[in-house]
Design an enzyme around this catalytic site. Structure first.
Site, short mmCIF file in Angstrom:
data_model
loop_
_atom_site.label_atom_id
_atom_site.label_comp_id
_atom_site.label_asym_id
_atom_site.label_seq_id
_atom_site.Cartn_x
_atom_site.Cartn_y
_atom_site.Cartn_z
N TYR A 267 7.97 0.32 13.20
CA TYR A 267 7.79 0.56 11.75
C TYR A 267 7.07 1.89 11.50
O TYR A 267 7.46 2.67 10.63
CB TYR A 267 7.00 -0.61 11.17
CG TYR A 267 6.84 -0.63 9.67
CD1 TYR A 267 7.87 -1.03 8.83
CD2 TYR A 267 5.62 -0.28 9.08
CE1 TYR A 267 7.70 -1.08 7.46
CE2 TYR A 267 5.43 -0.33 7.71
CZ TYR A 267 6.49 -0.73 6.90
OH TYR A 267 6.31 -0.78 5.53
N ILE B 287 12.04 -3.45 6.22
CA ILE B 287 11.66 -4.68 6.92
C ILE B 287 10.59 -4.35 7.96
O ILE B 287 10.40 -3.19 8.34
CB ILE B 287 12.85 -5.34 7.66
CG1 ILE B 287 13.49 -4.37 8.68
CG2 ILE B 287 13.88 -5.86 6.68
CD1 ILE B 287 14.43 -5.03 9.67
N ARG C 291 13.34 -7.76 -5.53
CA ARG C 291 12.08 -8.48 -5.34
C ARG C 291 11.01 -7.54 -4.78
O ARG C 291 11.30 -6.41 -4.39
CB ARG C 291 12.25 -9.72 -4.45
CG ARG C 291 12.74 -9.48 -3.07
CD ARG C 291 13.09 -10.80 -2.38
NE ARG C 291 13.61 -10.58 -1.05
CZ ARG C 291 12.86 -10.54 0.05
NH1 ARG C 291 11.56 -10.73 -0.04
NH2 ARG C 291 13.40 -10.32 1.23
N GLY D 26 -0.36 1.52 0.61
CA GLY D 26 -1.14 0.75 1.57
C GLY D 26 -0.64 -0.69 1.51
O GLY D 26 0.55 -0.93 1.27
N GLN E 270 -0.06 1.95 13.41
CA GLN E 270 -0.65 0.61 13.31
C GLN E 270 -0.29 -0.20 14.55
O GLN E 270 0.89 -0.21 14.96
CB GLN E 270 -0.13 -0.10 12.04
CG GLN E 270 -0.55 -1.54 11.88
CD GLN E 270 -2.06 -1.71 11.77
OE1 GLN E 270 -2.76 -0.84 11.25
NE2 GLN E 270 -2.58 -2.80 12.30
N ASN F 60 14.05 2.16 -1.10
CA ASN F 60 12.91 1.22 -1.00
C ASN F 60 13.12 0.12 0.04
O ASN F 60 12.16 -0.39 0.59
CB ASN F 60 12.68 0.60 -2.38
CG ASN F 60 11.77 -0.61 -2.32
OD1 ASN F 60 10.55 -0.48 -2.17
ND2 ASN F 60 12.35 -1.81 -2.41
N ALA F 61 14.37 -0.24 0.33
CA ALA F 61 14.63 -1.39 1.23
C ALA F 61 13.93 -1.17 2.56
O ALA F 61 13.97 -0.08 3.13
CB ALA F 61 16.13 -1.56 1.45
N ILE G 138 0.33 -4.01 0.00
CA ILE G 138 0.74 -4.43 -1.35
C ILE G 138 1.13 -5.90 -1.30
O ILE G 138 1.83 -6.34 -0.36
CB ILE G 138 1.94 -3.58 -1.84
CG1 ILE G 138 1.65 -2.07 -1.71
CG2 ILE G 138 2.30 -3.95 -3.27
CD1 ILE G 138 0.50 -1.54 -2.53
P1 NDP Z 1 10.03 -7.30 0.56
O1 NDP Z 1 10.19 -7.93 1.91
O2 NDP Z 1 9.32 -8.04 -0.50
O3 NDP Z 1 11.47 -6.85 0.01
C1 NDP Z 1 12.31 -6.10 0.82
C2 NDP Z 1 13.56 -5.73 0.05
O4 NDP Z 1 14.41 -4.94 0.92
C3 NDP Z 1 14.38 -6.94 -0.35
O5 NDP Z 1 14.92 -6.72 -1.64
C4 NDP Z 1 15.49 -7.00 0.69
O6 NDP Z 1 16.70 -7.58 0.23
C5 NDP Z 1 15.71 -5.51 0.94
N1 NDP Z 1 16.35 -5.29 2.24
C6 NDP Z 1 15.86 -5.58 3.47
N2 NDP Z 1 16.77 -5.27 4.40
C7 NDP Z 1 17.86 -4.79 3.75
C8 NDP Z 1 19.14 -4.31 4.17
N3 NDP Z 1 19.49 -4.27 5.46
N4 NDP Z 1 20.00 -3.91 3.21
C9 NDP Z 1 19.67 -3.95 1.91
N5 NDP Z 1 18.48 -4.38 1.45
C10 NDP Z 1 17.59 -4.80 2.37
O7 NDP Z 1 9.33 -5.90 0.86
P2 NDP Z 1 8.29 -5.06 -0.02
O8 NDP Z 1 8.67 -5.12 -1.44
O9 NDP Z 1 6.94 -5.42 0.39
O10 NDP Z 1 8.57 -3.60 0.57
C11 NDP Z 1 9.37 -2.64 -0.11
C12 NDP Z 1 9.22 -1.32 0.61
O11 NDP Z 1 7.84 -0.93 0.61
C13 NDP Z 1 9.64 -1.36 2.09
O12 NDP Z 1 10.27 -0.15 2.46
C14 NDP Z 1 8.31 -1.50 2.81
O13 NDP Z 1 8.39 -1.03 4.13
C15 NDP Z 1 7.41 -0.67 1.93
N6 NDP Z 1 6.00 -0.94 2.05
C16 NDP Z 1 5.51 -2.21 1.78
C17 NDP Z 1 4.16 -2.46 1.88
C18 NDP Z 1 3.56 -3.79 1.60
O14 NDP Z 1 2.35 -3.98 1.89
N7 NDP Z 1 4.27 -4.75 1.05
C19 NDP Z 1 3.22 -1.40 2.28
C20 NDP Z 1 3.83 -0.13 2.51
C21 NDP Z 1 5.17 0.08 2.39
P3 NDP Z 1 16.86 -9.22 0.09
O15 NDP Z 1 16.05 -9.57 -1.14
O16 NDP Z 1 18.31 -9.46 -0.05
O17 NDP Z 1 16.26 -9.79 1.34
#
Ligand code: NDP
Length: 240
Positions: A147, A85, A12, A178, A141, A82-83, A180
């Site tokens: 984070y 939180i 996702r 940035g 931030q 990519n994972a 997203i």
């Molecule tokens: P989402 O919250 O939409 O998705 C996070 C994903 O990481 C999910 O698939 C989740 O799995 C997985 N995940 C979380 N914890 C674990 C774990 N312990 N083990 C395995 N999988 C895990 O996040 P984004 O798509 O927004 O973010 C993706 C990446 O981009 C992250 O690293 C985030 O820090 C980075 N980022 C995001 C930004 C934004 O504005 N959205 C900006 C900058 C960086 P599950 O579906 O099972 O929960």
């Protein structure tokens, strides 16, 4: 050339877009997830990409998952860490578990996953490792000491491993988005989000697909001379 790609948190948000783009580029993709079974099932049905469930904070689980994927599909050529939180709060109110969980999930996971694939990449003289960091790891931030520290750590990890791996045909790069539009930022109150958007010169949030385009390029065979960089895409919010 058809490569084997593994995307953590690939079912996702940004990860889903990355998995999809890497598949569209001709790779065999495996997407990982942790808890959200519904999203993983919907993703597998919609996109037709294999999924595997494990916690990227658990070193042994990562080793086991890599072994399983390697047996089923072959050795991993492309790893996207990519994972991630967020557990936001001001430091003077931050509980220890919010610090630990964010460091483990965003930074230690890069060790857990990369350690499990790097020896095989070195033996085969090829690899692409792309670590997703953040603009907030570059500039800091408010409310995100955990984070920002983790994501800045990802950039240091990337640079060091790039130097260790360049002679083995392995590139290691970071991508720093940035803001997203994904579930991750849905927790930010609307008033705060409006203020954030007003400070982004592009005047909008980025899309997961825009991040995926950068990752897919860095993962390609064409990008073999690019290593150790942090590729920023933030609508002009911050220049490094
Ligand atoms: P989402 O919250 O939409 O998705 C996070 C994903 O990481 C999910 O698939 C989740 O799995 C997985 N995940 C979380 N914890 C674990 C774990 N312990 N083990 C395995 N999988 C895990 O996040 P984004 O798509 O927004 O973010 C993706 C990446 O981009 C992250 O690293 C985030 O820090 C980075 N980022 C995001 C930004 C934004 O504005 N959205 C900006 C900058 C960086 P599950 O579906 O099972 O929960």
């Amino acid at each position: 050339m058809k490569r084997i790609a593994l995307v953590t948190g690939g079912t996702r948000g940004i990860g889903k877009a990355i998995s999809t783009a890497l598949q569209n580029a001709g790779n065999t993709v495996i997407a990982t997830y942790n808890n959200n079974e519904d999203a993983a099932r919907a993703f597998a049905e919609e996109i037709g990409i294999n999924t595997i469930k494990f916690d990227v904070c658990d070193y042994n689980a990562c080793v086991h998952a890599i072994e399983t994927v390697t047996t089923q599909f072959g050795p991993i050529d492309i790893l996207v860490n990519n994972a991630g939180i967020t557990r936001d709060s001001m430091l003077h109110k931050m509980p220890a578990n919010a610090w630990d969980e964010v460091i483990q999930t965003n930074l230690t996971s890069c060790y857990n996953m990369t350690r499990s694939v790097i020896e095989s990449m070195r033996e085969r003289n090829f690899g692409r490792i792309i670590n997703i960091t953040s603009v907030n790891g570059q500039k800091g931030q408010v409310g995100q000491t955990n984070y920002s520290a983790a994501k800045a750590g990802v950039i240091g990890f990337t640079k060091a491993l790039a130097q260790e791996s360049a002679s083995k045909g392995i590139t290691v790069n970071a991508v720093a988005p940035g803001y997203i539009k994904t579930d991750m930022i849905n927790t930010i109150p609307t008033a705060v989000m409006d203020k954030i958007i007003s400070m982004i010169p592009a005047g909008r949030l980025g899309s997961p697909e825009e991040v995926a385009t950068a990752v897919t390029f860095l993962a390609s065979d064409f990008a073999g001379y690019i290593t150790g960089i942090t590729f920023s895409l933030n609508g002009g919010q911050y220049f490094v």
